[in-house]
Design an enzyme around this catalytic site. Sequence first.
Site, PDB file in Angstrom:
ATOM      1  N   GLU A 111       0.850  -1.725   0.210  1.00 47.67           N
ATOM      2  CA  GLU A 111       0.414  -0.255   0.195  1.00 47.67           C
ATOM      3  C   GLU A 111       0.767   1.110  -0.135  1.00 47.67           C
ATOM      4  O   GLU A 111       2.012   1.576   0.277  1.00 47.67           O
ATOM      5  CB  GLU A 111      -1.206   0.302   1.355  1.00 47.67           C
ATOM      6  CG  GLU A 111      -0.125  -0.413   1.951  1.00 47.67           C
ATOM      7  CD  GLU A 111      -1.032  -0.620   3.613  1.00 47.67           C
ATOM      8  OE1 GLU A 111      -2.051  -1.566   3.679  1.00 47.67           O
ATOM      9  OE2 GLU A 111      -1.051   0.000   4.618  1.00 47.67           O
ATOM     10  N   LYS A 113       3.048   4.928   1.184  1.00 47.89           N
ATOM     11  CA  LYS A 113       3.481   4.916   2.334  1.00 47.89           C
ATOM     12  C   LYS A 113       2.731   7.163   2.317  1.00 47.89           C
ATOM     13  O   LYS A 113       3.280   7.522   1.286  1.00 47.89           O
ATOM     14  CB  LYS A 113       4.663   4.709   2.409  1.00 47.89           C
ATOM     15  CG  LYS A 113       5.023   5.730   3.875  1.00 47.89           C
ATOM     16  CD  LYS A 113       6.535   4.672   4.323  1.00 47.89           C
ATOM     17  CE  LYS A 113       6.960   5.502   5.859  1.00 47.89           C
ATOM     18  NZ  LYS A 113       7.042   6.424   5.402  1.00 47.89           N
ATOM     19  N   ASP A 115       3.054  10.422   3.137  1.00 49.76           N
ATOM     20  CA  ASP A 115       3.987  11.554   3.615  1.00 49.76           C
ATOM     21  C   ASP A 115       3.507  12.496   4.732  1.00 49.76           C
ATOM     22  O   ASP A 115       2.565  13.249   3.913  1.00 49.76           O
ATOM     23  CB  ASP A 115       4.825  12.077   2.342  1.00 49.76           C
ATOM     24  CG  ASP A 115       6.034  12.572   3.486  1.00 49.76           C
ATOM     25  OD1 ASP A 115       6.107  12.553   4.898  1.00 49.76           O
ATOM     26  OD2 ASP A 115       6.615  13.102   3.011  1.00 49.76           O
ATOM     27  N   TYR A 225      -4.528   1.435   9.451  1.00 53.34           N
ATOM     28  CA  TYR A 225      -4.104   0.196  10.295  1.00 53.34           C
ATOM     29  C   TYR A 225      -5.538   0.134  11.246  1.00 53.34           C
ATOM     30  O   TYR A 225      -5.952   1.399  11.781  1.00 53.34           O
ATOM     31  CB  TYR A 225      -3.029   0.419  10.583  1.00 53.34           C
ATOM     32  CG  TYR A 225      -2.531  -0.569  11.818  1.00 53.34           C
ATOM     33  CD1 TYR A 225      -2.246  -2.108  11.225  1.00 53.34           C
ATOM     34  CD2 TYR A 225      -1.763  -0.694  13.110  1.00 53.34           C
ATOM     35  CE1 TYR A 225      -1.714  -2.850  12.249  1.00 53.34           C
ATOM     36  CE2 TYR A 225      -1.226  -0.904  14.121  1.00 53.34           C
ATOM     37  CZ  TYR A 225      -1.710  -2.195  13.716  1.00 53.34           C
ATOM     38  OH  TYR A 225      -0.783  -2.799  14.497  1.00 53.34           O
ATOM     39  N   LYS A 312      11.086   3.298   0.812  1.00 55.46           N
ATOM     40  CA  LYS A 312      10.718   4.474   0.301  1.00 55.46           C
ATOM     41  C   LYS A 312      11.306   3.932  -1.088  1.00 55.46           C
ATOM     42  O   LYS A 312      12.939   4.008  -0.988  1.00 55.46           O
ATOM     43  CB  LYS A 312      12.233   5.170   0.736  1.00 55.46           C
ATOM     44  CG  LYS A 312      12.050   4.768   2.063  1.00 55.46           C
ATOM     45  CD  LYS A 312      10.729   6.006   3.599  1.00 55.46           C
ATOM     46  CE  LYS A 312      12.059   7.147   3.795  1.00 55.46           C
ATOM     47  NZ  LYS A 312      11.176   8.191   4.492  1.00 55.46           N
ATOM     48  N   CYS A 406      29.157  42.036  -5.391  1.00 59.26           N
ATOM     49  CA  CYS A 406      27.981  42.718  -5.337  1.00 59.26           C
ATOM     50  C   CYS A 406      27.074  43.289  -6.518  1.00 59.26           C
ATOM     51  O   CYS A 406      28.093  44.085  -6.869  1.00 59.26           O
ATOM     52  CB  CYS A 406      28.157  43.231  -4.187  1.00 59.26           C
ATOM     53  SG  CYS A 406      26.513  43.448  -2.971  1.00 59.26           S
ATOM     54  N   CYS A 409      25.553  46.125  -4.472  1.00 60.62           N
ATOM     55  CA  CYS A 409      26.586  47.442  -4.875  1.00 60.62           C
ATOM     56  C   CYS A 409      27.818  48.117  -4.780  1.00 60.62           C
ATOM     57  O   CYS A 409      28.400  48.584  -4.981  1.00 60.62           O
ATOM     58  CB  CYS A 409      26.314  47.836  -3.565  1.00 60.62           C
ATOM     59  SG  CYS A 409      27.943  46.241  -2.456  1.00 60.62           S
ATOM     60  N   CYS A 424      29.579  40.183   0.584  1.00 59.30           N
ATOM     61  CA  CYS A 424      29.673  41.154   0.704  1.00 59.30           C
ATOM     62  C   CYS A 424      29.838  41.800   1.821  1.00 59.30           C
ATOM     63  O   CYS A 424      28.653  41.806   2.983  1.00 59.30           O
ATOM     64  CB  CYS A 424      28.330  41.894   0.025  1.00 59.30           C
ATOM     65  SG  CYS A 424      28.745  44.064   0.147  1.00 59.30           S
ATOM     66  N   CYS A 430      25.260  48.660   1.201  1.00 60.51           N
ATOM     67  CA  CYS A 430      25.151  47.612   0.596  1.00 60.51           C
ATOM     68  C   CYS A 430      23.409  47.585   1.331  1.00 60.51           C
ATOM     69  O   CYS A 430      23.269  47.186   1.974  1.00 60.51           O
ATOM     70  CB  CYS A 430      25.452  46.152   0.494  1.00 60.51           C
ATOM     71  SG  CYS A 430      24.794  45.160  -0.591  1.00 60.51           S
TER      72      CYS A 430
HETATM   73  S1  IVH Z   1       1.428   1.259   8.961  1.00 59.07           S
HETATM   74  C1  IVH Z   1       2.733  -0.603  12.803  1.00 59.07           C
HETATM   75  N1  IVH Z   1       0.955   1.702   6.634  1.00 59.07           N
HETATM   76  O1  IVH Z   1       4.634   5.636   8.286  1.00 59.07           O
HETATM   77  C2  IVH Z   1       2.539  -0.158  11.556  1.00 59.07           C
HETATM   78  N2  IVH Z   1       2.375   3.737   8.503  1.00 59.07           N
HETATM   79  O2  IVH Z   1       7.584   4.391   9.697  1.00 59.07           O
HETATM   80  C3  IVH Z   1       1.907   1.064  11.920  1.00 59.07           C
HETATM   81  N3  IVH Z   1       2.487   5.628   7.502  1.00 59.07           N
HETATM   82  O3  IVH Z   1       4.300   6.728  11.215  1.00 59.07           O
HETATM   83  C4  IVH Z   1       2.410   2.085  10.505  1.00 59.07           C
HETATM   84  N4  IVH Z   1       1.899   5.381   5.332  1.00 59.07           N
HETATM   85  O4  IVH Z   1       2.501   7.491  10.427  1.00 59.07           O
HETATM   86  C5  IVH Z   1       1.473   2.336   7.512  1.00 59.07           C
HETATM   87  N5  IVH Z   1      -0.127   3.000   4.979  1.00 59.07           N
HETATM   88  C6  IVH Z   1       1.134   2.839   5.612  1.00 59.07           C
HETATM   89  C7  IVH Z   1       1.493   4.476   5.978  1.00 59.07           C
HETATM   90  C8  IVH Z   1       1.705   4.217   6.852  1.00 59.07           C
HETATM   91  C9  IVH Z   1       2.617   6.138   5.857  1.00 59.07           C
HETATM   92  C10 IVH Z   1       3.151   6.492   8.378  1.00 59.07           C
HETATM   93  C11 IVH Z   1       3.188   6.390   9.269  1.00 59.07           C
HETATM   94  C12 IVH Z   1       4.019   5.668  10.495  1.00 59.07           C
HETATM   95  C13 IVH Z   1       5.343   5.402   9.314  1.00 59.07           C
HETATM   96  C14 IVH Z   1       6.110   4.553   9.195  1.00 59.07           C
END
Ligand code: IVH
Length: 668
Positions: A111, A113, A115, A225, A312, A406, A409, A424, A430
């Site tokens: 899935e 991740k 941010d 989760y 990542k 610069c 000036c 400068c 300036c």
């Molecule tokens: S699961 C025990 N799923 O990434 C597992 N985390 O370092 C709990 N995050 O603190 C996290 N997308 O804030 C999970 N699809 C996803 C996520 C996700 C972003 C973040 C979350 C967590 C950090 C993991």
Amino acid sequence: MTPQEEILQLRAQLHQHNYNYYVLNQPTISDYDFDQLMHRLEDLEMFYPQFADPNSPTQRVGSDLSQSFRQVPHRYPMLSLANTYSEADVRDFYERVRSGLGGEPFEIVAEMKYDGLSISLTYVDGQLTQAVTRGDGEKGDDVTANVRTIRSIPLTLRPGSDYPREFEIRGEILMPWTSFEALNREREAREEPLFANPRNAASGTLKSQKSELVAQRRLDAYLYYLLGDELPADGYHYENLQKARQWGFKISEGMKKCHSVEDILDFINYWDTERKNLPVATDGIVLKVNSLRQQRQLGYTAKSPRWAIAYKFQAERACTRLEEVTYQVGRTGAITPVANMQPVQLAGTVVKRASLHNADIIRQLDLHLGDMVYVEKGGEIIPKVVGVDKTRRSPDMQPVQFIKTCPECGAPLVRIEGEAAHYCPNDTSCPPQIKGRIEHYISRRAMNIESLGPETVDDYYQQGLIRDVADLYQIQPQQISGVRGTKERSALKIVESIRQSTQVPFERVVFAIGIRFVGETTAKLLARHFHSMDTLRQATLDQLLEVEGVGQVIAQSVIDYFHEPRNVEVIERLRQAGVQMEISADESAGASTALAGQSVVISGIFTHHSRDEYKALIERHGGKNVGSISAKTSFVLAGDNMGPSKQEKARKLGIRLVNEDEFLQMIE
Ligand code: IVH
């Protein structure tokens, strides 16, 4: 229908419409009709306050009452995930899972991740009862009032769906790119500092004291989760989330059950480019073992689950032509070279300028005008030039020559031994230096003179009204009324707000006067150590070095500052204007034992404070800053771009990575 019945019916309808609009992106009524229903509900709730409910759709607007956040313990700790960066790491994870499960079949859910900021939501009987930030993983801030304003988070679960009586659901709060860009445009217009990325913007917003502001900022949330004693013990993560979607939560559409490493790598490859079309920022892929029973069997290391891992993405990169290098002069006279490039699409925005930092970087890149350059954007909004495609260079292209004088000036530039930047030296005349010092002085974290901004400073400078910060206090209303349409009343207001700044505490005055290398934290340290401008001014190098966190460079810079008669003169005039030149009794306190006995490693690049400032902060709060990660390290204060070998070492030893915001919370 009784009023109570009508209220309940309207709430149910509005919850459904919110869900259609914010979760499904499929509204079924017009905005106008929606507003009509909402107004009717508002009226009824006003007439019948006995039926008030914090989870009513009318409560999404938030309030302007200031709140401070209560810390609450997490029922289940909020762990983080181990990070990986390569295909090989993914294969290793897969093999570890396979052997951990003794060879029995398993599924991996892949899935996105997201941010943003993690959040834990509790629902009891279908009602949102609590929303808590990650905090230190053990306890977090209760931000329920703010979270209620986020439209895609259900306040009440969809009636008739078979949710457990009580459960927690965790996910990520995000600011969509469009909201983020709009917010930064507004901030730019108001001359407020910009947010570096949507994560910081979301975090700043969620921690806001006023839920009304949170409501305006249009945050979004994806949940990923589920936790709780009432979930089926032999259940599956993927299936749980599909159910949660039916209950009303926003669950990523891009989830896949994988049965081999190849499936996983396909998913990663697909989303590595496709994620650019998503409305929110993502920084990787999360892989989780699907079966909850198998998750339990694999268990946890000290810091993260063995059944999940984060992969990542590489920072995004684009290739474009370098057209020109221009140079900016900062308030300290430091010259920043800027690459002006042919506009190119990068991570959802068009990029045409990137910082080149200093002459060394230009030389290392061996940059030529007309080069095709690679620009990268990590988590940050300011992109950087990371390389040159030399195969596409033609022989007539000229190397970039760093300027000698610069651009503002004309003064010949100097380079201080051991420093990367050119300066400068003409700090007396300036213009950007003069204006920059004044802008710094009035800025929010310094003297916070809100009625002035860079444009007014520029105007007053052009008019000859101000040449240094002490001149601000001499401005008379009649001199500025009429300038750029300033009315008499606003002129009076401006003068009054300047006068009010004389009440700003001494430690911020030390920051505001703009001694080179003295940031907010160092200014505080100096103010608390020396107590007054006079003692600070008379301090010897050795005395300055006694202050925790003050090294040779800062100490020398303080000496140099007071060595300059013009600075001393400005300070005298500030004193006459009534500006605070001594610490007040309640400012003298401030240290804590929050980090007593802890060894902290600092690694990476930071946005809020410099490394030295963090070092000082660690010491001020009773901790010890150590150089390298070992089993004795309590945690790593991890900024951006922390090296992979350090990350790996921390992971192996199970040492927690604490980011900037978390760290600042720890010592708050
Ligand atoms: S699961 C025990 N799923 O990434 C597992 N985390 O370092 C709990 N995050 O603190 C996290 N997308 O804030 C999970 N699809 C996803 C996520 C996700 C972003 C973040 C979350 C967590 C950090 C993991």
